[in-house]
Design a protein around this motif. Structure first.
Motif, PDB file in Angstrom:
ATOM      1  N   THR A   1       0.866  -1.174   0.000  1.00  0.00           N
ATOM      2  CA  THR A   1       0.000   0.000   0.000  1.00  0.00           C
ATOM      3  C   THR A   1       0.905   1.227   0.000  1.00  0.00           C
ATOM      4  OG1 THR A   1      -0.061   0.034   2.409  1.00  0.00           O
ATOM      5  CG2 THR A   1      -1.841  -1.149   1.299  1.00  0.00           C
ATOM      6  N   LEU A   2       0.301   2.395  -0.144  1.00  0.00           N
ATOM      7  CA  LEU A   2       1.073   3.635  -0.050  1.00  0.00           C
ATOM      8  C   LEU A   2       0.843   4.272   1.306  1.00  0.00           C
ATOM      9  CD1 LEU A   2       0.683   5.329  -3.539  1.00  0.00           C
ATOM     10  CD2 LEU A   2       2.730   4.298  -2.538  1.00  0.00           C
ATOM     11  N   ASP A   3       1.931   4.455   2.033  1.00  0.00           N
ATOM     12  CA  ASP A   3       1.925   5.158   3.309  1.00  0.00           C
ATOM     13  C   ASP A   3       2.357   6.580   2.976  1.00  0.00           C
ATOM     14  OD1 ASP A   3       2.149   6.084   5.863  1.00  0.00           O
ATOM     15  OD2 ASP A   3       3.645   4.617   6.511  1.00  0.00           O
ATOM     16  N   ASN A   4       1.384   7.466   2.737  1.00  0.00           N
ATOM     17  CA  ASN A   4       1.598   8.766   2.114  1.00  0.00           C
ATOM     18  C   ASN A   4       2.161   8.496   0.720  1.00  0.00           C
ATOM     19  OD1 ASN A   4       0.522  10.388   4.219  1.00  0.00           O
ATOM     20  ND2 ASN A   4       2.372   9.946   5.397  1.00  0.00           N
ATOM     21  N   ASP A   5       3.408   8.824   0.454  1.00  0.00           N
ATOM     22  CA  ASP A   5       3.980   8.565  -0.868  1.00  0.00           C
ATOM     23  C   ASP A   5       4.969   7.403  -0.858  1.00  0.00           C
ATOM     24  OD1 ASP A   5       2.561  10.608  -2.077  1.00  0.00           O
ATOM     25  OD2 ASP A   5       4.101  12.103  -1.660  1.00  0.00           O
ATOM     26  N   THR A   6       5.075   6.711   0.253  1.00  0.00           N
ATOM     27  CA  THR A   6       6.059   5.648   0.402  1.00  0.00           C
ATOM     28  C   THR A   6       5.401   4.273   0.320  1.00  0.00           C
ATOM     29  OG1 THR A   6       7.339   7.099   1.855  1.00  0.00           O
ATOM     30  CG2 THR A   6       7.881   4.740   1.895  1.00  0.00           C
ATOM     31  N   PRO A   7       5.829   3.420  -0.630  1.00  0.00           N
ATOM     32  CA  PRO A   7       5.278   2.054  -0.679  1.00  0.00           C
ATOM     33  C   PRO A   7       5.647   1.293   0.601  1.00  0.00           C
ATOM     34  CG  PRO A   7       6.473   2.572  -2.694  1.00  0.00           C
ATOM     35  CD  PRO A   7       6.769   3.668  -1.710  1.00  0.00           C
ATOM     36  N   ARG A   8       4.684   0.556   1.117  1.00  0.00           N
ATOM     37  CA  ARG A   8       4.900  -0.213   2.351  1.00  0.00           C
ATOM     38  C   ARG A   8       4.308  -1.600   2.163  1.00  0.00           C
ATOM     39  NH1 ARG A   8       2.334   1.152   8.142  1.00  0.00           N
ATOM     40  NH2 ARG A   8       3.399  -0.482   9.289  1.00  0.00           N
ATOM     41  N   ALA A   9       5.073  -2.621   2.504  1.00  0.00           N
ATOM     42  CA  ALA A   9       4.630  -4.009   2.328  1.00  0.00           C
ATOM     43  C   ALA A   9       4.518  -4.703   3.674  1.00  0.00           C
ATOM     44  CB  ALA A   9       5.611  -4.766   1.440  1.00  0.00           C
ATOM     45  N   ARG A  10       3.535  -5.618   3.721  1.00  0.00           N
ATOM     46  CA  ARG A  10       3.398  -6.462   4.902  1.00  0.00           C
ATOM     47  C   ARG A  10       2.776  -7.789   4.473  1.00  0.00           C
ATOM     48  NH1 ARG A  10       0.750  -1.943   4.170  1.00  0.00           N
ATOM     49  NH2 ARG A  10       0.841  -1.127   6.228  1.00  0.00           N
ATOM     50  N   PRO A  11       3.101  -8.877   5.203  1.00  0.00           N
ATOM     51  CA  PRO A  11       2.574 -10.192   4.822  1.00  0.00           C
ATOM     52  C   PRO A  11       1.089 -10.325   5.139  1.00  0.00           C
ATOM     53  CG  PRO A  11       3.893 -10.364   6.822  1.00  0.00           C
ATOM     54  CD  PRO A  11       3.992  -8.939   6.364  1.00  0.00           C
ATOM     55  N   MET A  12       0.376 -10.978   4.216  1.00  0.00           N
ATOM     56  CA  MET A  12      -1.053 -11.242   4.386  1.00  0.00           C
ATOM     57  C   MET A  12      -1.305 -12.698   4.009  1.00  0.00           C
ATOM     58  SD  MET A  12      -2.330  -8.305   5.390  1.00  0.00           S
ATOM     59  CE  MET A  12      -4.086  -8.408   5.140  1.00  0.00           C
ATOM     60  N   HIS A  13      -2.159 -13.358   4.761  1.00  0.00           N
ATOM     61  CA  HIS A  13      -2.423 -14.792   4.591  1.00  0.00           C
ATOM     62  C   HIS A  13      -3.743 -15.015   3.859  1.00  0.00           C
ATOM     63  CE1 HIS A  13      -3.261 -18.961   5.729  1.00  0.00           C
ATOM     64  NE2 HIS A  13      -1.972 -19.077   5.903  1.00  0.00           N
ATOM     65  N   LEU A  14      -3.691 -15.732   2.731  1.00  0.00           N
ATOM     66  CA  LEU A  14      -4.910 -16.069   1.993  1.00  0.00           C
ATOM     67  C   LEU A  14      -5.851 -16.894   2.856  1.00  0.00           C
ATOM     68  CD1 LEU A  14      -3.379 -17.201  -1.416  1.00  0.00           C
ATOM     69  CD2 LEU A  14      -4.851 -15.220  -1.069  1.00  0.00           C
ATOM     70  N   VAL A  15      -7.151 -16.650   2.721  1.00  0.00           N
ATOM     71  CA  VAL A  15      -8.111 -17.411   3.518  1.00  0.00           C
ATOM     72  C   VAL A  15      -9.095 -18.201   2.672  1.00  0.00           C
ATOM     73  CG1 VAL A  15      -7.949 -15.882   5.512  1.00  0.00           C
ATOM     74  CG2 VAL A  15      -9.679 -15.433   3.764  1.00  0.00           C
ATOM     75  N   GLN A  16      -9.081 -18.013   1.385  1.00  0.00           N
ATOM     76  CA  GLN A  16     -10.078 -18.667   0.537  1.00  0.00           C
ATOM     77  C   GLN A  16      -9.579 -19.992  -0.021  1.00  0.00           C
ATOM     78  OE1 GLN A  16      -9.134 -15.130  -1.292  1.00  0.00           O
ATOM     79  NE2 GLN A  16      -9.462 -15.905  -3.357  1.00  0.00           N
ATOM     80  N   ALA A  17     -10.507 -20.779  -0.550  1.00  0.00           N
ATOM     81  CA  ALA A  17     -10.179 -22.088  -1.118  1.00  0.00           C
ATOM     82  C   ALA A  17     -10.235 -22.084  -2.640  1.00  0.00           C
ATOM     83  CB  ALA A  17     -11.135 -23.147  -0.573  1.00  0.00           C
ATOM     84  N   GLU A  18     -10.614 -20.959  -3.226  1.00  0.00           N
ATOM     85  CA  GLU A  18     -10.673 -20.845  -4.686  1.00  0.00           C
ATOM     86  C   GLU A  18     -10.508 -19.379  -5.068  1.00  0.00           C
ATOM     87  OE1 GLU A  18     -15.505 -20.800  -5.026  1.00  0.00           O
ATOM     88  OE2 GLU A  18     -14.467 -22.723  -5.084  1.00  0.00           O
ATOM     89  N   TYR A  19     -10.254 -19.139  -6.347  1.00  0.00           N
ATOM     90  CA  TYR A  19     -10.000 -17.777  -6.823  1.00  0.00           C
ATOM     91  C   TYR A  19     -10.782 -17.515  -8.095  1.00  0.00           C
ATOM     92  CZ  TYR A  19      -7.396 -13.986  -9.092  1.00  0.00           C
ATOM     93  OH  TYR A  19      -7.039 -12.826  -9.742  1.00  0.00           O
ATOM     94  N   GLY A  20     -11.514 -16.409  -8.095  1.00  0.00           N
ATOM     95  CA  GLY A  20     -12.275 -16.018  -9.274  1.00  0.00           C
ATOM     96  C   GLY A  20     -12.001 -14.576  -9.667  1.00  0.00           C
TER      97      GLY A  20
END
Length: 162
Positions: free
Chosen positions: A24-43
């Motif tokens: 995401t953008l924290d003001n003008d600075t890109p910031r990354a953080r880990p996120m865990h998928l919760v779904q069993a399929e993708y559409g």
């Protein structure tokens, strides 16, 4: 966007990785953080649990454009997905995706008013898949360095959407 077949190809690449880095953008600075998928399929949409009070939520509200990256170095899989982020408090979806892994991060339970889902509607992306062994990849890189106009052939690369 992509075809149903291509969505399945993307899902096959990321479903076992499980954790993507959300940018995401924290003001003008890109910031990354880990996120865990919760779904069993993708559409075409990815779902992640989050706290409504998390900084990433405020960042995504200011600028809905986000990027997710997934990688599995051992299998030579790299996926970058860009799209729009939205927060939802849909109780049916929270119930559907709630599990014991998620419960460990939310000790107040799924009825905690701070529990929400981050919905990412994927609009475009790119993926790389190396089909060859590490030794073959090193050979391709060495060969490319010896030949003036050659580039290493390390496998599949495809862009979609946008």
């Amino acid at each position: 966007m992509s075809s149903p077949e291509h969505k399945q190809k993307i899902w096959k690449m990321i479903k076992d990785i499980k954790v993507g880095m959300l940018v995401t953008l924290d003001n003008d600075t890109p910031r990354a953080r880990p996120m865990h998928l919760v779904q069993a399929e993708y559409g075409g949409t990815l779902w992640f649990f989050t706290r409504r009070s998390a900084e990433k939520v405020f960042e995504a509200k200011r600028d809905h454009d986000v990027c997710l990256s997934f990688s599995d170095q051992e299998d030579g899989v790299y996926v970058s997905l860009s799209g729009k982020a939205n927060l939802t408090n849909d109780r049916d979806l929270i119930e559907k995706y709630w599990n014991s892994f998620i419960a460990a991060w939310f000790p107040e339970g799924k009825d905690d008013p701070d529990v929400a889902l981050l919905e990412i509607k994927v609009e475009m992306g790119e993926h790389w898949k190396s089909k060859e062994s590490k030794a073959f990849q090193l050979y391709e890189i060495a060969k490319a360095n010896l030949k003036k106009d050659a580039t290493p052939n390390l496998g599949e690369n495809e862009k979609f959407g946008g």
